[in-house]
Design a protein around this motif. Structure first.
Motif, PDB file in Angstrom:
ATOM      1  N   SER A 145       0.824  -1.210   0.000  1.00 51.38           N
ATOM      2  CA  SER A 145       0.000   0.000   0.000  1.00 51.38           C
ATOM      3  C   SER A 145       0.861   1.264   0.000  1.00 51.38           C
ATOM      4  O   SER A 145       0.696   2.162  -0.848  1.00 51.38           O
ATOM      5  CB  SER A 145      -0.941   0.006   1.213  1.00 51.38           C
ATOM      6  N   ASN A 146       1.813   1.335   0.937  1.00 54.76           N
ATOM      7  CA  ASN A 146       2.690   2.501   0.996  1.00 54.76           C
ATOM      8  C   ASN A 146       3.625   2.554  -0.211  1.00 54.76           C
ATOM      9  O   ASN A 146       3.923   3.636  -0.736  1.00 54.76           O
ATOM     10  CB  ASN A 146       3.507   2.472   2.287  1.00 54.76           C
ATOM     11  N   LEU A 147       4.074   1.392  -0.668  1.00 50.03           N
ATOM     12  CA  LEU A 147       4.932   1.314  -1.850  1.00 50.03           C
ATOM     13  C   LEU A 147       4.215   1.886  -3.072  1.00 50.03           C
ATOM     14  O   LEU A 147       4.773   2.698  -3.818  1.00 50.03           O
ATOM     15  CB  LEU A 147       5.331  -0.146  -2.100  1.00 50.03           C
ATOM     16  N   THR A 148       2.964   1.482  -3.277  1.00 50.74           N
ATOM     17  CA  THR A 148       2.178   1.967  -4.412  1.00 50.74           C
ATOM     18  C   THR A 148       1.958   3.479  -4.325  1.00 50.74           C
ATOM     19  O   THR A 148       2.074   4.201  -5.322  1.00 50.74           O
ATOM     20  CB  THR A 148       0.821   1.247  -4.467  1.00 50.74           C
ATOM     21  N   PHE A 149       1.653   3.951  -3.123  1.00 49.67           N
ATOM     22  CA  PHE A 149       1.444   5.378  -2.904  1.00 49.67           C
ATOM     23  C   PHE A 149       2.670   6.185  -3.332  1.00 49.67           C
ATOM     24  O   PHE A 149       2.566   7.176  -4.068  1.00 49.67           O
ATOM     25  CB  PHE A 149       1.132   5.639  -1.428  1.00 49.67           C
ATOM     26  N   ASN A 150       3.842   5.761  -2.872  1.00 52.08           N
ATOM     27  CA  ASN A 150       5.072   6.492  -3.199  1.00 52.08           C
ATOM     28  C   ASN A 150       5.400   6.441  -4.689  1.00 52.08           C
ATOM     29  O   ASN A 150       5.834   7.436  -5.281  1.00 52.08           O
ATOM     30  CB  ASN A 150       6.237   5.938  -2.377  1.00 52.08           C
ATOM     31  N   LEU A 151       5.197   5.268  -5.298  1.00 54.17           N
ATOM     32  CA  LEU A 151       5.498   5.134  -6.725  1.00 54.17           C
ATOM     33  C   LEU A 151       4.625   6.056  -7.568  1.00 54.17           C
ATOM     34  O   LEU A 151       5.124   6.791  -8.434  1.00 54.17           O
ATOM     35  CB  LEU A 151       5.303   3.677  -7.161  1.00 54.17           C
ATOM     36  N   LEU A 152       3.312   6.032  -7.327  1.00 55.99           N
ATOM     37  CA  LEU A 152       2.402   6.852  -8.122  1.00 55.99           C
ATOM     38  C   LEU A 152       2.636   8.335  -7.874  1.00 55.99           C
ATOM     39  O   LEU A 152       2.596   9.148  -8.800  1.00 55.99           O
ATOM     40  CB  LEU A 152       0.953   6.482  -7.795  1.00 55.99           C
ATOM     41  N   ARG A 153       2.906   8.677  -6.626  1.00 55.87           N
ATOM     42  CA  ARG A 153       3.108  10.075  -6.265  1.00 55.87           C
ATOM     43  C   ARG A 153       4.300  10.686  -6.994  1.00 55.87           C
ATOM     44  O   ARG A 153       4.284  11.868  -7.354  1.00 55.87           O
ATOM     45  CB  ARG A 153       3.320  10.157  -4.758  1.00 55.87           C
TER      46      ARG A 153
END
Length: 263
Positions: A145-153
């Motif tokens: 979840s946090n990994l996806t957030f950082n990547l997209l951001r």
């Protein structure tokens, strides 16, 4: 003779009981020492997590729960969490990001298929994406979840390809989840994946799965050496792959290796 034998039996039994008691004490002491060593290793990791001083200035600025970087011509903002080692940024990731950014001719990621194992916060995958790679970032399900957030951001509207995120538990369901040659990568990236945990054999198995003979896959691994188990892993790693030492950073105690499969 029978009388002597009868008398000696309680003595022998008492001796055996005493011997077993001493053995139990020694075993308990051994377990206590091992547990103390484990606890100390955990304290080292926890202390490093809480006391990560900003030795990478001026490109890194630390604030509670968030770190900012400048790589590949872009400002990068990373959300961290203290709930898991995988949700923190470690020295190996920063070192490998700097190496890739500063050595783009030596390691050209443009239009390359790149897999990161143990991606954590996603910093390394973000930098690889910004350098033109088609990236798949993997980690345990509770990290995604946090990994996806950082990547997209940090990659939306900036990167050539949209990075992918996938769950990967080292050593488990590799042939089913990432069958070869359908899932073949030009580069596999790994940063600070070796520390005090019980999955070192599974990690090496995962590295071998993706970087196998005939695959032409190059593995780039950066790590800070902290424990004796780290050194043992390095020896197993060297025996499994053709190794090139790319960079040593004595101050950070970080080493970056390039590896290919032994044919």
């Amino acid at each position: 003779m029978e009388g002597l034998s009868t008398v000696s039996q309680p003595v022998q039994q008492k001796h055996l009981e005493k011997k077993n008691e001493l053995g139990d004490i020694k075993q308990d002491e051994k377990l206590q020492v091992e547990q103390e060593a484990t606890d100390e290793d955990q304290r080292v990791m926890a202390g490093e997590a809480l006391d990560r001083r900003n030795i990478w200035e001026p490109s890194v600025y630390y604030a509670l729960g968030k770190e900012s970087f400048y790589f590949a011509g872009h400002d990068i903002s990373i959300r961290e969490s203290m709930d898991s080692y995988g949700a923190l940024i470690w020295p190996g990731a920063i070192a490998l990001c700097q190496f890739l950014d500063n050595n783009q001719q030596q390691v050209n990621l443009m239009d390359k298929a790149v897999l990161e194992i143990g991606a954590g916060t996603g910093l390394l995958s973000i930098v690889a994406s910004l350098l033109g790679a088609w990236v798949t970032a993997t980690d345990l399900p509770d990290i995604l979840s946090n990994l996806t957030f950082n990547l997209l951001r940090n990659t939306k509207g900036r990167s050539r390809y949209t990075p992918q995120v996938s769950a990967l538990t080292w050593g488990q369901d590799l042939e089913r989840g990432f069958p070869y040659p359908s899932f073949r990568y030009d580069y596999v990236l790994a940063a600070d994946v070796v520390y005090h945990h019980d999955c070192l054999e599974e990690l090496l198995q995962t590295m071998r799965h993706f970087c196998r003979p005939g695959s032409r896959t190059t593995l780039l691994w950066a790590n800070k050496i902290r424990f004796q188990s780290d050194l043992r892993f390095v020896e197993c790693f060297k025996s499994s792959f053709n190794i090139t030492l790319l960079l040593e950073l004595p101050q950070q105690e970080v080493t970056i290796y390039q590896a290919t499969a032994k044919e």
